[in-house]
Design a protein around this motif. Structure first.
Motif, mmCIF file in Angstrom:
data_model
loop_
_atom_site.group_PDB
_atom_site.id
_atom_site.type_symbol
_atom_site.label_atom_id
_atom_site.label_comp_id
_atom_site.label_asym_id
_atom_site.label_seq_id
_atom_site.Cartn_x
_atom_site.Cartn_y
_atom_site.Cartn_z
ATOM 1 N N ALA A 29 -3.591 22.223 -6.210
ATOM 2 C CA ALA A 29 -2.782 21.230 -5.492
ATOM 3 C C ALA A 29 -3.334 19.824 -5.642
ATOM 4 O O ALA A 29 -2.607 18.862 -5.559
ATOM 5 C CB ALA A 29 -2.695 21.596 -4.012
ATOM 6 N N PHE A 30 -4.628 19.663 -5.848
ATOM 7 C CA PHE A 30 -5.202 18.336 -6.008
ATOM 8 C C PHE A 30 -4.744 17.678 -7.301
ATOM 9 O O PHE A 30 -4.544 16.480 -7.355
ATOM 10 C CB PHE A 30 -6.746 18.422 -6.026
ATOM 11 N N GLY A 31 -4.568 18.467 -8.341
ATOM 12 C CA GLY A 31 -4.144 17.908 -9.625
ATOM 13 C C GLY A 31 -5.256 17.103 -10.265
ATOM 14 O O GLY A 31 -6.382 17.077 -9.803
ATOM 15 N N GLU A 32 -4.896 16.380 -11.387
ATOM 16 C CA GLU A 32 -5.835 15.530 -12.098
ATOM 17 C C GLU A 32 -5.618 14.076 -11.691
ATOM 18 O O GLU A 32 -4.503 13.674 -11.361
ATOM 19 C CB GLU A 32 -5.613 15.670 -13.599
ATOM 20 N N PRO A 33 -6.669 13.247 -11.710
ATOM 21 C CA PRO A 33 -6.531 11.855 -11.294
ATOM 22 C C PRO A 33 -5.450 11.105 -12.052
ATOM 23 O O PRO A 33 -4.744 10.301 -11.486
ATOM 24 C CB PRO A 33 -7.916 11.252 -11.597
ATOM 25 N N GLY A 34 -5.268 11.368 -13.300
ATOM 26 C CA GLY A 34 -4.265 10.682 -14.111
ATOM 27 C C GLY A 34 -2.864 10.869 -13.603
ATOM 28 O O GLY A 34 -2.013 10.007 -13.778
ATOM 29 N N GLU A 35 -2.590 11.988 -12.974
ATOM 30 C CA GLU A 35 -1.231 12.264 -12.499
ATOM 31 C C GLU A 35 -0.788 11.280 -11.422
ATOM 32 O O GLU A 35 0.379 10.982 -11.304
ATOM 33 C CB GLU A 35 -1.149 13.699 -11.963
ATOM 34 N N ILE A 36 -1.738 10.748 -10.637
ATOM 35 C CA ILE A 36 -1.386 9.789 -9.592
ATOM 36 C C ILE A 36 -0.800 8.527 -10.219
ATOM 37 O O ILE A 36 0.233 8.033 -9.821
ATOM 38 C CB ILE A 36 -2.635 9.434 -8.749
ATOM 39 N N TYR A 37 -1.457 8.031 -11.254
ATOM 40 C CA TYR A 37 -0.988 6.806 -11.910
ATOM 41 C C TYR A 37 0.299 7.045 -12.668
ATOM 42 O O TYR A 37 1.130 6.167 -12.791
ATOM 43 C CB TYR A 37 -2.081 6.267 -12.838
ATOM 44 N N GLU A 38 0.464 8.291 -13.149
ATOM 45 C CA GLU A 38 1.740 8.615 -13.806
ATOM 46 C C GLU A 38 2.877 8.542 -12.785
ATOM 47 O O GLU A 38 3.956 8.052 -13.088
ATOM 48 C CB GLU A 38 1.681 10.005 -14.430
ATOM 49 N N PHE A 174 -5.655 2.414 0.296
ATOM 50 C CA PHE A 174 -5.502 3.473 -0.688
ATOM 51 C C PHE A 174 -6.735 3.583 -1.575
ATOM 52 O O PHE A 174 -7.184 4.683 -1.923
ATOM 53 C CB PHE A 174 -4.274 3.210 -1.553
ATOM 54 N N SER A 175 -7.315 2.460 -1.923
ATOM 55 C CA SER A 175 -8.492 2.456 -2.776
ATOM 56 C C SER A 175 -9.643 3.202 -2.110
ATOM 57 O O SER A 175 -10.345 3.994 -2.756
ATOM 58 C CB SER A 175 -8.891 1.002 -3.078
ATOM 59 N N ALA A 176 -9.836 2.966 -0.791
ATOM 60 C CA ALA A 176 -10.907 3.663 -0.061
ATOM 61 C C ALA A 176 -10.632 5.157 -0.002
ATOM 62 O O ALA A 176 -11.527 5.992 -0.230
ATOM 63 C CB ALA A 176 -11.010 3.087 1.349
ATOM 64 N N THR A 177 -9.384 5.529 0.286
ATOM 65 C CA THR A 177 -9.009 6.951 0.350
ATOM 66 C C THR A 177 -9.157 7.610 -1.013
ATOM 67 O O THR A 177 -9.668 8.737 -1.137
ATOM 68 C CB THR A 177 -7.565 7.100 0.841
ATOM 69 N N TYR A 178 -8.750 6.894 -2.042
ATOM 70 C CA TYR A 178 -8.801 7.460 -3.385
ATOM 71 C C TYR A 178 -10.246 7.625 -3.865
ATOM 72 O O TYR A 178 -10.586 8.597 -4.549
ATOM 73 C CB TYR A 178 -8.028 6.562 -4.350
ATOM 74 N N ASP A 179 -11.103 6.687 -3.475
ATOM 75 C CA ASP A 179 -12.526 6.821 -3.821
ATOM 76 C C ASP A 179 -13.107 8.080 -3.197
ATOM 77 O O ASP A 179 -13.876 8.833 -3.842
ATOM 78 C CB ASP A 179 -13.304 5.589 -3.348
ATOM 79 N N ALA A 180 -12.747 8.325 -1.922
ATOM 80 C CA ALA A 180 -13.225 9.540 -1.249
ATOM 81 C C ALA A 180 -12.689 10.784 -1.946
ATOM 82 O O ALA A 180 -13.398 11.799 -2.117
ATOM 83 C CB ALA A 180 -12.792 9.518 0.220
ATOM 84 N N TYR A 181 -11.443 10.702 -2.372
ATOM 85 C CA TYR A 181 -10.812 11.819 -3.087
ATOM 86 C C TYR A 181 -11.545 12.103 -4.406
ATOM 87 O O TYR A 181 -11.803 13.248 -4.760
ATOM 88 C CB TYR A 181 -9.349 11.473 -3.336
ATOM 89 N N CYS A 182 -11.882 11.043 -5.112
ATOM 90 C CA CYS A 182 -12.585 11.202 -6.389
ATOM 91 C C CYS A 182 -13.961 11.822 -6.192
ATOM 92 O O CYS A 182 -14.419 12.651 -7.001
ATOM 93 C CB CYS A 182 -12.718 9.847 -7.089
ATOM 94 N N LEU A 183 -14.659 11.450 -5.091
ATOM 95 C CA LEU A 183 -15.970 12.041 -4.793
ATOM 96 C C LEU A 183 -15.851 13.537 -4.544
ATOM 97 O O LEU A 183 -16.708 14.333 -4.978
ATOM 98 C CB LEU A 183 -16.585 11.351 -3.569
ATOM 99 N N LEU A 226 -6.964 15.143 3.023
ATOM 100 C CA LEU A 226 -7.275 13.979 2.200
ATOM 101 C C LEU A 226 -6.233 13.793 1.105
ATOM 102 O O LEU A 226 -5.772 12.678 0.835
ATOM 103 C CB LEU A 226 -8.671 14.140 1.585
ATOM 104 N N LEU A 227 -5.839 14.897 0.470
ATOM 105 C CA LEU A 227 -4.817 14.825 -0.578
ATOM 106 C C LEU A 227 -3.482 14.330 -0.003
ATOM 107 O O LEU A 227 -2.792 13.500 -0.598
ATOM 108 C CB LEU A 227 -4.631 16.204 -1.216
ATOM 109 N N LYS A 228 -3.151 14.864 1.189
ATOM 110 C CA LYS A 228 -1.892 14.453 1.819
ATOM 111 C C LYS A 228 -1.905 12.958 2.127
ATOM 112 O O LYS A 228 -0.908 12.244 1.927
ATOM 113 C CB LYS A 228 -1.694 15.247 3.113
ATOM 114 N N LYS A 229 -3.073 12.446 2.578
ATOM 115 C CA LYS A 229 -3.210 11.025 2.882
ATOM 116 C C LYS A 229 -3.066 10.187 1.613
ATOM 117 O O LYS A 229 -2.408 9.142 1.606
ATOM 118 C CB LYS A 229 -4.570 10.765 3.532
ATOM 119 N N VAL A 230 -3.672 10.689 0.508
ATOM 120 C CA VAL A 230 -3.554 9.991 -0.779
ATOM 121 C C VAL A 230 -2.087 9.895 -1.195
ATOM 122 O O VAL A 230 -1.586 8.836 -1.585
ATOM 123 C CB VAL A 230 -4.382 10.693 -1.873
ATOM 124 N N ASN A 231 -1.391 11.031 -1.112
ATOM 125 C CA ASN A 231 0.027 11.056 -1.517
ATOM 126 C C ASN A 231 0.889 10.157 -0.620
ATOM 127 O O ASN A 231 1.784 9.452 -1.098
ATOM 128 C CB ASN A 231 0.556 12.486 -1.487
#
Length: 497
Positions: A29-38, A174-183, A226-231
């Motif tokens: 469900a998390f997917g790959e980081p590239g998919e967000i930018y797509e 979003f940047s702060a949330t996404y950084d946490a997601y990447c970690l 966290l994923l839901k917050k990112v989305n």
């Protein structure tokens, strides 16, 4: 005992299997980081694909405006074509005038050619005035349009800046949330896909197993949140970005329209200034040509002894004089309505009792049976009608020496005497009554050297009322005579004999 162990083992394996399914689904469900930018790119692209529809409606609106502009352009083109044609005529007139030398300028032919040129210059002035009025009308239309656009742009800009500030704030969150997601992704990658199973399988007892299971479950729940917050934040950013794109497009369109109207406004103002300068130059040229034409006319009149008025009077002054004449005539009462002829001159009302031979004509064509206005002088230097190219002569001119006897052409009442230094000079007006059609009959005698009657005095046919002269705008001694029938100046030759 063995059966109990088998049951526990089955339950344990079932829990592990279920946990693996849950965790596997969570990781996918998390997917790959590239998919967000797509997704962001796709959203932006979708926004872009909807914009041509807005552009399409704008294009239709522009088509309607273009149709209106074309109509105005056609009108302007017609005026421009007329101006081009006039310039050709003017060039031809200049060529024609250039053929005359100084010795042949005081002739009918040269004066006529010069009048023709003046006529074309007058037409040019009329067109230039029309073009100036068109430009002024356009400027008057553009001013409120420009002001409205400025107000609309101001409101749009405030709203756009407000939304842009919210958009930037969302991007920071979003940047702060996404950084946490990447970690979290990095931690999961380092721990490997088997780390969850290893942690569970290496449990020393059931209690430790369930403890680790609850911990892993809590971590998975946190990761899912966290994923839901990112989305959610990503959707908010995309929606805000879409709104900003639309507002930016609207701002660009308004600014483009404002620039276009400001440029058009400047062009119209420049056109007004340019044409007003042309008008000033043309007026100077016309004044010079008119003065030359009058000078030559006077010289020609001296040669031929056929005197009359100068061709070019002060137009505003003559309009004022004519207005006074028509106001006076309109104030006259019909002879059959009262036993006294009542009329108004200035602030004074004058009445004359009618009786016997002095009575005004009432619905009788006898009022139109007139004698010549200057005794013994029947030659005409200027007839009634259009003279040359520009001048409308409203009467007949009879050349005669100063002091010649000027008489009333028919019986009537003197309704006006005036002593002017311009226009008609010293002149007299006589009211004769009405013709068979009920039209008021009035005659006018101008350029006299002296006036022998007064307002309100009754006169007989052939009675002297003035002495001829050379007053007002006159090229030499003569008498100017007019017949005004029903408020209209008509040809006197049809009534004198």
């Amino acid at each position: 005992m063995m059966q109990q162990k088998n049951t526990v083992t089955k339950r344990f394996l079932a829990i592990i299997f279920s946990l693996c399914i849950i965790l596997t689904g969570g990781v996918v469900a998390f997917g790959e980081p590239g998919e967000i930018y797509e997704d962001i790119t796709t959203t932006t692209a979708t926004t872009t694909t909807t914009r041509p529809m807005d552009g399409e409606s704008t294009s239709k609106s522009e088509e309607k405006e273009t149709t209106t502009v074309i109509t105005k352009e056609e009108a302007e083109k017609n005026l421009a074509d007329q101006m081009t044609e006039l310039k050709q005529h003017l060039a031809e007139s200049e060529t024609k005038l250039a053929k005359f030398d100084d010795s042949s300028k005081a002739t009918e032919e040269y004066i006529t050619a010069l009048d023709e040129k003046i006529g074309y210059l007058n037409e040019e002035l009329t067109i230039l005035d029309t073009q100036v009025n068109q430009a002024k009308s356009k400027v008057a239309e553009l001013e409120p349009q420009i002001e409205t656009l400025r107000q609309e742009i101001g409101k749009l800009l405030l709203e756009y800046n407000k939304n842009l500030e919210q958009y930037n704030q969302l991007k920071e969150e979003f940047s702060a949330t996404y950084d946490a997601y990447c970690l979290r992704l990095e931690a999961m990658y380092i721990s490997g896909n088997d780390s969850v199973l290893v942690a569970l399988l290496t449990s020393t007892d059931i209690s430790q197993f369930f403890s680790r299971y609850e911990m892993i479950k809590a971590v998975a729940k946190s990761d899912t949140a966290l994923l839901k917050k990112v989305n959610t934040q990503m959707d908010e950013i995309n929606n805000k970005q879409s709104g900003l794109n639309k507002q930016k497009a609207a701002l660009d369109a308004k600014n483009k329209s404002l620039t276009s109207k400001q440029n058009e406004y400047k062009a119209q103002q420049a056109s007004i200034e340019s044409k007003q300068n042309q008008i000033a130059v043309k007026k100077i040229a016309i004044a010079e040509d008119r003065a030359e034409a009058d000078r030559l006319l006077a010289e020609y009149a001296q040669k031929t002894q056929m005197y009359g008025e100068y061709m070019y009077q002060d137009e505003e002054m003559m309009k004022q004089v004519d207005a006074e004449i028509y106001a006076l005539i309109n104030g006259l009462k019909d002879p059959e309505d009262v036993t006294t002829a009542v009329y108004t001159t200035g602030s004074n009302q004058v009445s004359v009792t009618q009786s016997g031979d002095n009575a005004l004509f009432s619905r009788s064509n006898a009022a139109l049976a007139m004698c010549y206005p200057v005794v013994g002088h029947h030659a005409v230097s200027s007839p009634f009608g259009v003279q040359r190219a520009t001048h409308m002569h409203a009467g007949m001119d009879f050349p005669c020496p100063v002091g010649s006897k000027v008489v009333a052409v028919q019986k009537g009442i003197v309704i006006k005497t005036a002593r002017r230094t311009d226009g008609y000079g010293y002149h007299v007006m006589v009211y004769h009554g009405t013709d068979a059609k009920g039209r008021k009959v009035v005659t006018l005698y101008a350029h006299n050297s002296s006036i022998l009657v007064s307002v309100g005095q009754t006169v007989k046919k052939g009675q002297q009322i003035a002495k001829s002269g050379n007053t007002g705008r006159s090229t030499g001694p003569h008498s100017h005579f007019e017949v005004i029938l029903g408020g209209t100046k008509v040809n006197p030759k049809n009534y004198i004999s």
